[in-house]
Motif scaffolding. Structure first.
Motif, PDB file in Angstrom:
ATOM      1  N   LEU A 174       0.498  -1.363  -0.266  1.00  0.00           N
ATOM      2  CA  LEU A 174      -0.587   0.122   0.157  1.00  0.00           C
ATOM      3  C   LEU A 174       0.641   1.287   0.050  1.00  0.00           C
ATOM      4  N   TYR A 175       2.019   1.028   0.901  1.00  0.00           N
ATOM      5  CA  TYR A 175       2.834   2.346   0.801  1.00  0.00           C
ATOM      6  C   TYR A 175       3.795   2.796  -0.475  1.00  0.00           C
ATOM      7  N   LEU A 176       4.310   1.010  -1.337  1.00  0.00           N
ATOM      8  CA  LEU A 176       4.912   2.091  -2.327  1.00  0.00           C
ATOM      9  C   LEU A 176       3.955   2.642  -3.384  1.00  0.00           C
ATOM     10  N   LEU A 177       2.521   1.577  -3.096  1.00  0.00           N
ATOM     11  CA  LEU A 177       1.271   2.208  -4.744  1.00  0.00           C
ATOM     12  C   LEU A 177       0.536   3.363  -4.645  1.00  0.00           C
ATOM     13  N   ILE A 178       0.648   3.715  -2.903  1.00  0.00           N
ATOM     14  CA  ILE A 178      -0.209   5.014  -3.286  1.00  0.00           C
ATOM     15  C   ILE A 178       0.849   5.492  -3.564  1.00  0.00           C
ATOM     16  N   HIS A 179       2.847   6.045  -3.282  1.00  0.00           N
ATOM     17  CA  HIS A 179       3.522   7.175  -4.028  1.00  0.00           C
ATOM     18  C   HIS A 179       2.929   6.835  -5.196  1.00  0.00           C
ATOM     19  N   LEU A 180       2.995   5.806  -5.899  1.00  0.00           N
ATOM     20  CA  LEU A 180       3.433   5.358  -6.853  1.00  0.00           C
ATOM     21  C   LEU A 180       2.085   6.543  -7.739  1.00  0.00           C
ATOM     22  N   VAL A 181       0.686   6.210  -7.224  1.00  0.00           N
ATOM     23  CA  VAL A 181      -0.008   6.312  -7.368  1.00  0.00           C
ATOM     24  C   VAL A 181      -0.650   8.270  -7.564  1.00  0.00           C
ATOM     25  N   VAL A 182       0.593   8.964  -6.718  1.00  0.00           N
ATOM     26  CA  VAL A 182       0.391  10.315  -6.158  1.00  0.00           C
ATOM     27  C   VAL A 182       1.654  10.879  -7.252  1.00  0.00           C
ATOM     28  N   ASP A 183       2.944  10.439  -7.584  1.00  0.00           N
ATOM     29  CA  ASP A 183       3.352  10.804  -8.098  1.00  0.00           C
ATOM     30  C   ASP A 183       2.726  10.082  -9.750  1.00  0.00           C
ATOM     31  N   LEU A 184       2.233   9.953  -9.885  1.00  0.00           N
ATOM     32  CA  LEU A 184       1.987   8.978 -11.175  1.00  0.00           C
ATOM     33  C   LEU A 184       0.904  10.280 -11.884  1.00  0.00           C
ATOM     34  N   SER A 185       0.181  10.529 -10.420  1.00  0.00           N
ATOM     35  CA  SER A 185      -1.378  11.461 -11.223  1.00  0.00           C
ATOM     36  C   SER A 185       0.381  13.723 -11.167  1.00  0.00           C
ATOM     37  N   ASP A 186       0.338  13.651 -10.991  1.00  0.00           N
ATOM     38  CA  ASP A 186       1.074  15.088 -10.411  1.00  0.00           C
ATOM     39  C   ASP A 186       1.803  15.055 -12.100  1.00  0.00           C
ATOM     40  N   SER A 187       2.607  14.116 -12.642  1.00  0.00           N
ATOM     41  CA  SER A 187       3.161  14.472 -13.591  1.00  0.00           C
ATOM     42  C   SER A 187       2.674  13.833 -14.750  1.00  0.00           C
ATOM     43  N   LEU A 188       1.360  13.133 -14.760  1.00  0.00           N
ATOM     44  CA  LEU A 188       0.507  13.092 -15.871  1.00  0.00           C
ATOM     45  C   LEU A 188      -0.308  14.819 -16.271  1.00  0.00           C
ATOM     46  N   PHE A 189      -0.934  15.417 -15.014  1.00  0.00           N
ATOM     47  CA  PHE A 189      -1.327  16.747 -15.481  1.00  0.00           C
ATOM     48  C   PHE A 189      -0.288  17.911 -14.955  1.00  0.00           C
ATOM     49  N   SER A 190       0.875  17.741 -14.413  1.00  0.00           N
ATOM     50  CA  SER A 190       2.043  18.095 -14.735  1.00  0.00           C
ATOM     51  C   SER A 190       2.763  19.824 -16.105  1.00  0.00           C
ATOM     52  N   PRO A 191       1.749  20.540 -15.753  1.00  0.00           N
ATOM     53  CA  PRO A 191       2.409  22.314 -17.158  1.00  0.00           C
ATOM     54  C   PRO A 191       3.419  21.269 -17.071  1.00  0.00           C
ATOM     55  N   ALA A 192       5.118  21.335 -16.694  1.00  0.00           N
ATOM     56  CA  ALA A 192       6.501  21.394 -16.990  1.00  0.00           C
ATOM     57  C   ALA A 192       6.460  19.574 -17.493  1.00  0.00           C
ATOM     58  N   THR A 193       5.556  18.759 -18.046  1.00  0.00           N
ATOM     59  CA  THR A 193       6.134  17.824 -19.275  1.00  0.00           C
ATOM     60  C   THR A 193       4.853  17.431 -20.056  1.00  0.00           C
ATOM     61  N   LEU A 194       5.558  16.407 -20.787  1.00  0.00           N
ATOM     62  CA  LEU A 194       4.896  16.765 -22.424  1.00  0.00           C
ATOM     63  C   LEU A 194       3.482  15.993 -22.086  1.00  0.00           C
ATOM     64  N   VAL A 195       3.033  15.606 -21.545  1.00  0.00           N
ATOM     65  CA  VAL A 195       2.303  14.732 -21.013  1.00  0.00           C
ATOM     66  C   VAL A 195       1.038  15.724 -20.626  1.00  0.00           C
ATOM     67  N   ASP A 248      -6.374  25.409 -18.086  1.00  0.00           N
ATOM     68  CA  ASP A 248      -5.113  25.700 -17.340  1.00  0.00           C
ATOM     69  C   ASP A 248      -4.339  25.624 -16.273  1.00  0.00           C
ATOM     70  N   ASP A 249      -3.302  25.982 -15.190  1.00  0.00           N
ATOM     71  CA  ASP A 249      -2.891  25.290 -14.869  1.00  0.00           C
ATOM     72  C   ASP A 249      -3.214  24.988 -13.435  1.00  0.00           C
ATOM     73  N   ARG A 250      -4.417  25.741 -13.143  1.00  0.00           N
ATOM     74  CA  ARG A 250      -5.317  25.573 -11.982  1.00  0.00           C
ATOM     75  C   ARG A 250      -5.973  24.179 -12.331  1.00  0.00           C
ATOM     76  N   HIS A 251      -6.748  23.831 -12.976  1.00  0.00           N
ATOM     77  CA  HIS A 251      -7.818  22.736 -13.696  1.00  0.00           C
ATOM     78  C   HIS A 251      -6.543  21.936 -13.735  1.00  0.00           C
ATOM     79  N   LEU A 252      -5.650  21.500 -14.222  1.00  0.00           N
ATOM     80  CA  LEU A 252      -4.194  20.486 -14.124  1.00  0.00           C
ATOM     81  C   LEU A 252      -4.315  20.345 -12.525  1.00  0.00           C
ATOM     82  N   ALA A 253      -4.014  21.098 -12.031  1.00  0.00           N
ATOM     83  CA  ALA A 253      -3.720  20.699 -10.272  1.00  0.00           C
ATOM     84  C   ALA A 253      -5.028  20.214  -9.836  1.00  0.00           C
ATOM     85  N   GLN A 254      -5.972  20.943 -10.345  1.00  0.00           N
ATOM     86  CA  GLN A 254      -7.605  20.075  -9.591  1.00  0.00           C
ATOM     87  C   GLN A 254      -7.016  18.793 -10.064  1.00  0.00           C
ATOM     88  N   ALA A 255      -6.964  18.199 -11.094  1.00  0.00           N
ATOM     89  CA  ALA A 255      -7.388  16.701 -11.801  1.00  0.00           C
ATOM     90  C   ALA A 255      -6.294  16.068 -11.463  1.00  0.00           C
TER      91      ALA A 255
END
Length: 817
Positions: free
Chosen positions: A458-479, A490-497
């Protein structure tokens, strides 16, 4: 003639032999006692089958009833001994019956087979003798089969009792089976029971046969290839996959925390995959031969499952400690502490694999309870020592690091609680072993390992899900940039998603972990089994009494969201498009929109409950509780709700009306279910409960298209000309554009007093809302005209009393000021 005489004599001789033999009945022979020679010890009386069989059968039935009613291990142990003795007695009876059957068979052999059809028939004496012998043989065979059935039943019952006792070791926590310091605990190691030795030797022979069969000439090449591949996978696969994973993290994944969490999870999966693949190859090496026994097959399959669990434990340790890449470590652990803990996960995995295999072998082979207790106790002891040693070694390393001037990691409260729980559990296992509760120690051991696996995953998967969500909707990444441009966010909507996706992922993981903790056990639960359990719960299995199915819950949530969206769209259409095209006044339109919304929300709530699958009879207790609550605490809410419905239907007041209630005057802006919003002149809002509009006096200044009245009262001195003042006031009212001509303005002589003359001038305006502004304009104009005409307002008189100086004695001062 000679032949005939010879056959007649031979026939008579044989008949005489049978007659002599007939004098000894088979039944009597079976149960008669041979005469003992003089001076010899009396021989044991032979068993009488017709008497012993009912006794043995009754004893077997009695044991079965007592086994079903047994409540502790001592009773089961005594019943097992009694069952074994019963099986021995039945075998003795079988041995006693065998000679009698052999004797009868010998007599039948002497008679020979019955004459064939067409041959000379037997005499009546021989036929009777044959029938008697056949009946005796049938009776003896029945007794023999009955005795064998009793022996088999007793043996099977003994096996069942042993299985019950073995299962009790896993289910009955309060079963005291003896301390690990007692000699009885260690007896299976030095004095193996004959039955256990026989079964273990038989199992060993089967394993040996399976191994030799794998190396037969026609299977030798394939077995060698599988063995070499398994060794190669165990030696090289993990290293190669680790390098590939590191390359993927560095070159493919974006910079950030996703690299760390992905590497930790990938390291654990790589370990499980490499070890499991090698174990699968060994499994094929044994099981591909068709002559492998079912016992060996079951044992190897169970060992394969244990290997996967052990590999998962070792892989989680590698992923969390991250010895090779300390900078990518998820947990805040100092390098010396991580190095000190490096050997503990593989050690724990090895203990679990070895002693789990021993336990599976005991279960499959059916060893005695003492042997099973010994295996469980040793396994619990080693796991407890390993688990208890981990916090001690960690703390010792931290103290050493502090003594050397180093900086250990800042331990969080959660980490301290985990260390405390592990230590307490290890101590509890050791204490249980010392006082003899092996079953409790085994339960705590398996729960400790299972909970540790679940929480680590659970510890590993929660970190993976949170980090994956941040990377998918980060304005700094290509995705994230592609999502932003394609959806116009906009950036605010990406952070909410990102926050929403991570919250959903963590919720799903926590629910799955809860299912695993409540329904899973170590060594017997696979991820596929847990997934099936989650799917069953999603389909409502286990929730039939409540009639709430998780799938229905999801459907209800979807329906609720769609219903609210449709209702708001319809409300917007009514308010903005349809109703403005009608001849309704704005207040009526607002009331209809609010009433439509309230009815819509009620219907959506009812349909959502129906989609959820909730039956109203299951909510009877809720209705009863609400009825009591309405009578006490909810009566005001219900009263205001009903009052709001009355206001929307009868419309004594409506949106846009200017009202006065309890000293509050303002415009009604909204009528809600519970209260009404009134906007004051300073744009502030007063919220009034709906029940006050029903129970109190309410002044509605705009109801029925009422006109506004502008009334001004002025006080003049007594010496003025009333007619002049009257005409001035009327002219001022007539000249103002807001004062209506009909009805015409008027002046009223309202009061005559010592202070002056009070005149009230009244005029009507089109709406009460402009009364205040009109009165202000009129007062400005009046003052201007009166000043030009020399007319002044009356000034209030003042009376001043002053204290006089003290008078001389005897003189009365009568002066008054």
């Amino acid at each position: 003639m000679y032949n005939f005489f010879f056959r007649t004599c031979l026939h008579r001789c044989v008949l005489m032999v049978f007659i002599i033999a007939a004098g000894f009945s088979p039944i009597n022979v079976v149960f008669a006692a041979d005469p003992a020679p003089a001076g010899a010890a009396p021989a044991a009386p032979k068993l009488v089958a017709s008497v012993e069989l009912p006794k043995l059968q009754k004893q077997l039935d009695s044991i079965k009833q007592r086994v079903s009613a047994a409540t502790n291990d001592n009773q089961l142990s005594a019943l097992n001994d009694e069952t074994l003795q019963l099986a021995a007695d039945a075998d003795a009876l079988v041995a006693a019956i065998q000679p009698d059957r052999a004797q009868v068979q010998a007599q039948l052999d002497i008679l020979g087979p019955p004459p064939a059809e067409g041959a000379m028939p037997e005499t009546s004496v021989v036929a009777q003798q044959r029938n008697a012998l056949n009946k005796s043989k049938t009776l003896i065979d029945g007794q023999l089969e009955h005795a064998k059935a009793i022996s088999t039943g007793a043996t099977n019952l003994s096996v069942q009792i042993v299985d019950i006792r073995r299962n009790a070791l896993r289910t009955q926590m309060a079963l005291n089976s003896g301390s690990i310091l007692s000699g009885s605990f260690w007896s299976p190691l030095f004095n193996t029971a004959p039955e256990d030795k026989r079964r273990l030797d038989n199992f060993g022979e089967q394993l040996k046969d399976a191994w030799l069969a794998a190396w037969e000439p026609e299977w030798r090449f394939g077995s060698a290839a599988l063995l070499i591949m398994a060794l190669a996978v165990w030696a090289l696969a993990s290293r190669l996959l680790d390098k590939l994973t590191a390359w993927f993290c560095i070159n493919i994944l974006p910079e950030g925390r996703l690299r760390r969490s992905f590497l930790a999870c990938a390291t654990a999966l790589v370990t499980v995959f490499s070890v499991g693949l090698g174990a699968q190859l060994i499994l094929l090496l044994f099981l591909r031969h068709p002559d492998v026994s079912q016992l060996v097959t079951d044992f190897i399959i169970e060992i394969f499952k244990l290997t996967l669990f052990s590999a998962l434990i070792a892989g989680l340790g590698r992923g969390l400690l991250s010895i090779k890449r300390p900078s990518w470590r998820l947990m805040a652990i100092a390098d010396p502490v991580a190095m000190a803990m490096r050997s503990l996960p593989p050690m724990l995995a090895s203990f679990i694999l070895v002693f789990g295999a021993v336990e599976q072998m005991n279960n499959l082979v059916g060893t005695s309870v003492a042997t099973t207790i010994f295996g469980n106790g040793i396994s619990a002891l080693l796991v407890a020592l390993t688990a208890g040693y981990a916090p001690l070694r960690t703390n010792r390393t931290r103290r050493k690091l502090l003594a050397e001037g180093g900086e250990p990691e800042a331990r969080r409260t959660l980490a301290g609680l985990i260390h405390l729980c592990i230590t307490v559990t290890a101590i509890a296992i050791l204490v249980s072993l010392l006082i003899g509760y092996i079953a409790l120690a085994r339960f705590l051991t398996y729960e400790l390992v299972w909970v540790g696996i679940i929480l680590s995953c659970l510890y590993l998967l929660i970190h993976l899900v949170v980090d994956l969500s941040d990377s998918l909707f980060s304005p700094a990444t290509l995705v994230g940039q592609r999502i932003k441009h394609s959806l116009g966010l906009d950036d605010r909507h990406l952070a909410q998603a990102s926050t929403l996706l991570s919250a959903i992922g963590k919720t799903v993981l926590i629910l799955f972990a809860a299912v695993a903790l409540l329904n899973g056990t170590f060594g017997s639960t696979t991820p596929l089994a847990l997934l099936n359990k989650a799917i069953d719960m999603w389909g409502g299995k286990g929730l039939e009494k409540l009639n709430i199915v998780p799938a229905h819950v999801m459907n209800a949530l979807i329906f609720l969201a769609i219903g609210i969206y449709v209702l708001r769209s319809a409300r917007r259409w009514l308010d903005k498009d349809f109703l403005p095209q009608t001849m309704m006044e704005p207040g009526m339109r607002a009331s209809l929109v609010i009433l439509f919304s309230n009815i819509g929300y009620v219907l959506i709530a009812l349909l959502t409950l129906s989609t959820l699958g909730i039956q109203w009879n299951n909510l009877a207790w809720i209705v009863s509780a609400l009825s009591v609550g309405i009578g006490f605490g909810l009566q005001e809410i219900v009263k205001n709700f009903i009052s709001g419905i009355i206001l929307l239907i009868e419309r004594p007041v409506k949106v846009g009306d200017l009202i006065t209630i309890s000293g509050v005057e303002g415009d009604i802006r909204r009528i809600n279910v519970r209260a009404t919003e009134i906007q004051l002149g300073d744009r502030s809002t007063v919220i009034v409960p709906n029940s006050q509009f029903i129970s109190q006096n309410v002044r509605n200044a705009t109801m029925g298209n009422a006109q506004g009245v502008a009334t001004i009262a002025l006080t003049f001195p007594l010496d003025i000309d009333p007619e002049q003042v009257r005409n001035l006031l009327l002219e001022t009212y007539r000249d103002h554009e807001s004062i209506q001509d009909t009805p015409a303005p008027s002046v009223t002589f309202s009061q005559l007093g010592p202070s002056g003359i009070t005149l009230s001038v009244t005029g009507f305006v089109s709406s009460p809302r402009i009364v205040a502004g009109t009165k202000s304009d009129l007062l400005f104009d009046m003052l201007k005209r009166m000043r030009a005409a020399g007319i002044v307002l009356s000034t209030p008189q003042k009376m001043i009393f002053e204290n006089s100086p003290p008078s001389a004695p005897g003189i009365l001062d009568t002066t008054a000021q």
